[in-house]
Write a protein that holds these residues in place. Sequence first.
Motif, PDB file in Angstrom:
ATOM      1  N   MET A   1       0.851  -1.187   0.000  1.00 53.75           N
ATOM      2  CA  MET A   1       0.000   0.000   0.000  1.00 53.75           C
ATOM      3  C   MET A   1       0.890   1.241   0.000  1.00 53.75           C
ATOM      4  SD  MET A   1      -2.929  -1.413   0.041  1.00 53.75           S
ATOM      5  CE  MET A   1      -4.139  -0.214   0.477  1.00 53.75           C
ATOM      6  N   PHE A   2       0.624   2.154  -0.941  1.00 50.83           N
ATOM      7  CA  PHE A   2       1.400   3.381  -1.042  1.00 50.83           C
ATOM      8  C   PHE A   2       0.477   4.578  -0.870  1.00 50.83           C
ATOM      9  CE2 PHE A   2       4.067   0.339  -3.142  1.00 50.83           C
ATOM     10  CZ  PHE A   2       5.332   0.699  -2.731  1.00 50.83           C
ATOM     11  N   CYS A   3       0.996   5.586  -0.186  1.00 53.88           N
ATOM     12  CA  CYS A   3       0.239   6.813   0.042  1.00 53.88           C
ATOM     13  C   CYS A   3       0.092   7.573  -1.267  1.00 53.88           C
ATOM     14  CB  CYS A   3       0.947   7.675   1.083  1.00 53.88           C
ATOM     15  SG  CYS A   3       0.150   9.271   1.346  1.00 53.88           S
ATOM     16  N   THR A   4      -1.120   8.040  -1.549  1.00 53.85           N
ATOM     17  CA  THR A   4      -1.356   8.806  -2.772  1.00 53.85           C
ATOM     18  C   THR A   4      -0.856  10.238  -2.658  1.00 53.85           C
ATOM     19  OG1 THR A   4      -3.566   9.367  -2.002  1.00 53.85           O
ATOM     20  CG2 THR A   4      -3.372   7.437  -3.433  1.00 53.85           C
ATOM     21  N   ASN A   5      -0.480  10.651  -1.433  1.00 53.80           N
ATOM     22  CA  ASN A   5      -0.006  12.018  -1.212  1.00 53.80           C
ATOM     23  C   ASN A   5       1.514  12.089  -1.139  1.00 53.80           C
ATOM     24  OD1 ASN A   5      -0.195  14.814  -0.662  1.00 53.80           O
ATOM     25  ND2 ASN A   5      -0.025  14.406   1.517  1.00 53.80           N
ATOM     26  N   CYS A   6       2.118  11.318  -0.223  1.00 50.68           N
ATOM     27  CA  CYS A   6       3.563  11.437  -0.011  1.00 50.68           C
ATOM     28  C   CYS A   6       4.360  10.260  -0.585  1.00 50.68           C
ATOM     29  CB  CYS A   6       3.872  11.597   1.477  1.00 50.68           C
ATOM     30  SG  CYS A   6       3.498  10.157   2.487  1.00 50.68           S
ATOM     31  N   GLY A   7       3.694   9.191  -1.003  1.00 52.56           N
ATOM     32  CA  GLY A   7       4.375   8.064  -1.613  1.00 52.56           C
ATOM     33  C   GLY A   7       4.954   7.069  -0.630  1.00 52.56           C
ATOM     34  N   LYS A   8       4.738   7.253   0.661  1.00 49.66           N
ATOM     35  CA  LYS A   8       5.301   6.361   1.676  1.00 49.66           C
ATOM     36  C   LYS A   8       4.619   5.000   1.612  1.00 49.66           C
ATOM     37  CE  LYS A   8       6.393   6.050   6.524  1.00 49.66           C
ATOM     38  NZ  LYS A   8       5.603   5.419   7.508  1.00 49.66           N
ATOM     39  N   GLN A   9       5.436   3.959   1.775  1.00 50.89           N
ATOM     40  CA  GLN A   9       4.893   2.605   1.808  1.00 50.89           C
ATOM     41  C   GLN A   9       4.276   2.353   3.183  1.00 50.89           C
ATOM     42  OE1 GLN A   9       7.612  -0.440   0.563  1.00 50.89           O
ATOM     43  NE2 GLN A   9       6.447  -2.051   1.557  1.00 50.89           N
ATOM     44  N   ASN A  10       3.089   1.755   3.198  1.00 50.76           N
ATOM     45  CA  ASN A  10       2.359   1.494   4.434  1.00 50.76           C
ATOM     46  C   ASN A  10       2.076   0.001   4.549  1.00 50.76           C
ATOM     47  OD1 ASN A  10       1.460   4.208   5.743  1.00 50.76           O
ATOM     48  ND2 ASN A  10       1.297   4.512   3.539  1.00 50.76           N
ATOM     49  N   PRO A  11       1.720  -0.452   5.755  1.00 49.50           N
ATOM     50  CA  PRO A  11       1.385  -1.867   5.931  1.00 49.50           C
ATOM     51  C   PRO A  11       0.206  -2.266   5.039  1.00 49.50           C
ATOM     52  CG  PRO A  11       1.574  -0.764   8.052  1.00 49.50           C
ATOM     53  CD  PRO A  11       1.651   0.288   6.998  1.00 49.50           C
ATOM     54  N   GLU A  12       0.166  -3.547   4.690  1.00 49.02           N
ATOM     55  CA  GLU A  12      -0.919  -4.052   3.858  1.00 49.02           C
ATOM     56  C   GLU A  12      -2.263  -3.800   4.529  1.00 49.02           C
ATOM     57  OE1 GLU A  12      -0.490  -8.012   2.330  1.00 49.02           O
ATOM     58  OE2 GLU A  12       1.661  -7.755   2.101  1.00 49.02           O
ATOM     59  N   GLU A  13      -3.284  -3.595   3.731  1.00 44.46           N
ATOM     60  CA  GLU A  13      -4.653  -3.373   4.182  1.00 44.46           C
ATOM     61  C   GLU A  13      -4.853  -2.060   4.944  1.00 44.46           C
ATOM     62  OE1 GLU A  13      -6.898  -5.392   2.906  1.00 44.46           O
ATOM     63  OE2 GLU A  13      -5.278  -6.590   2.103  1.00 44.46           O
ATOM     64  N   SER A  14      -3.860  -1.179   4.966  1.00 47.66           N
ATOM     65  CA  SER A  14      -4.065   0.112   5.626  1.00 47.66           C
ATOM     66  C   SER A  14      -4.829   1.021   4.672  1.00 47.66           C
ATOM     67  CB  SER A  14      -2.736   0.744   6.030  1.00 47.66           C
ATOM     68  OG  SER A  14      -1.961   1.010   4.889  1.00 47.66           O
ATOM     69  N   LYS A  15      -5.745   1.786   5.224  1.00 45.65           N
ATOM     70  CA  LYS A  15      -6.563   2.671   4.400  1.00 45.65           C
ATOM     71  C   LYS A  15      -6.016   4.090   4.372  1.00 45.65           C
ATOM     72  CE  LYS A  15     -10.700  -0.015   4.917  1.00 45.65           C
ATOM     73  NZ  LYS A  15     -12.089  -0.109   5.228  1.00 45.65           N
ATOM     74  N   PHE A  16      -5.250   4.441   5.409  1.00 42.38           N
ATOM     75  CA  PHE A  16      -4.696   5.787   5.500  1.00 42.38           C
ATOM     76  C   PHE A  16      -3.204   5.723   5.793  1.00 42.38           C
ATOM     77  CE2 PHE A  16      -9.158   6.110   6.716  1.00 42.38           C
ATOM     78  CZ  PHE A  16      -9.594   7.046   5.797  1.00 42.38           C
ATOM     79  N   CYS A  17      -2.470   6.704   5.303  1.00 51.26           N
ATOM     80  CA  CYS A  17      -1.022   6.763   5.474  1.00 51.26           C
ATOM     81  C   CYS A  17      -0.681   7.026   6.942  1.00 51.26           C
ATOM     82  CB  CYS A  17      -0.449   7.869   4.603  1.00 51.26           C
ATOM     83  SG  CYS A  17       1.328   8.112   4.779  1.00 51.26           S
ATOM     84  N   SER A  18       0.291   6.305   7.447  1.00 45.58           N
ATOM     85  CA  SER A  18       0.721   6.501   8.834  1.00 45.58           C
ATOM     86  C   SER A  18       1.541   7.781   8.990  1.00 45.58           C
ATOM     87  CB  SER A  18       1.540   5.301   9.302  1.00 45.58           C
ATOM     88  OG  SER A  18       2.683   5.146   8.482  1.00 45.58           O
TER      89      SER A  18
END
Length: 159
Positions: free
Chosen positions: A3-20
Amino acid sequence: MKMFCTNCGKQNPEESKFCSSCGASTEALPPQNKAAYINKKEEMTFSKSISTCLSKYIDFGGRASRPEYWWFYLFTILLSWGGMLVDSSTYSDSTQIVSGLVNLALFLPSIAAGARRLHDTGRSGWWQLIAITIIGIIPLIIWLASKGEEGNNKYGTPS
């Protein structure tokens, strides 16, 4: 699927809906499409340029993007005009205490932002001294408004 953030591009844990990191929504991307979000530059806004330039109060190293410099330049002009309005409405003679203090407080950050902007175009910050010659203001404005160098240069990475 990562999962990648659509704003900052940071990789997030699977199944996360929002960037940490920034709180924006995330999107599942196959590995070949992740480059679309990685290294995505954040847009320079008016308030972000002010906070960036004031936090780098006397930092003459590095580079400044065009929006960072010109938004901060607009901020300094508006604050200076505001100081002149306060002076004209408060003092009966030609005393310019408030505008003088505003200009004094913003002098170093303005010079530092100009040096970083010139660094982005591959020039030394000392080229700001060309404005003393009056006619030198023309090339200085052209350099400050021109596009910065792509990629790294001797002054660092693009901001």
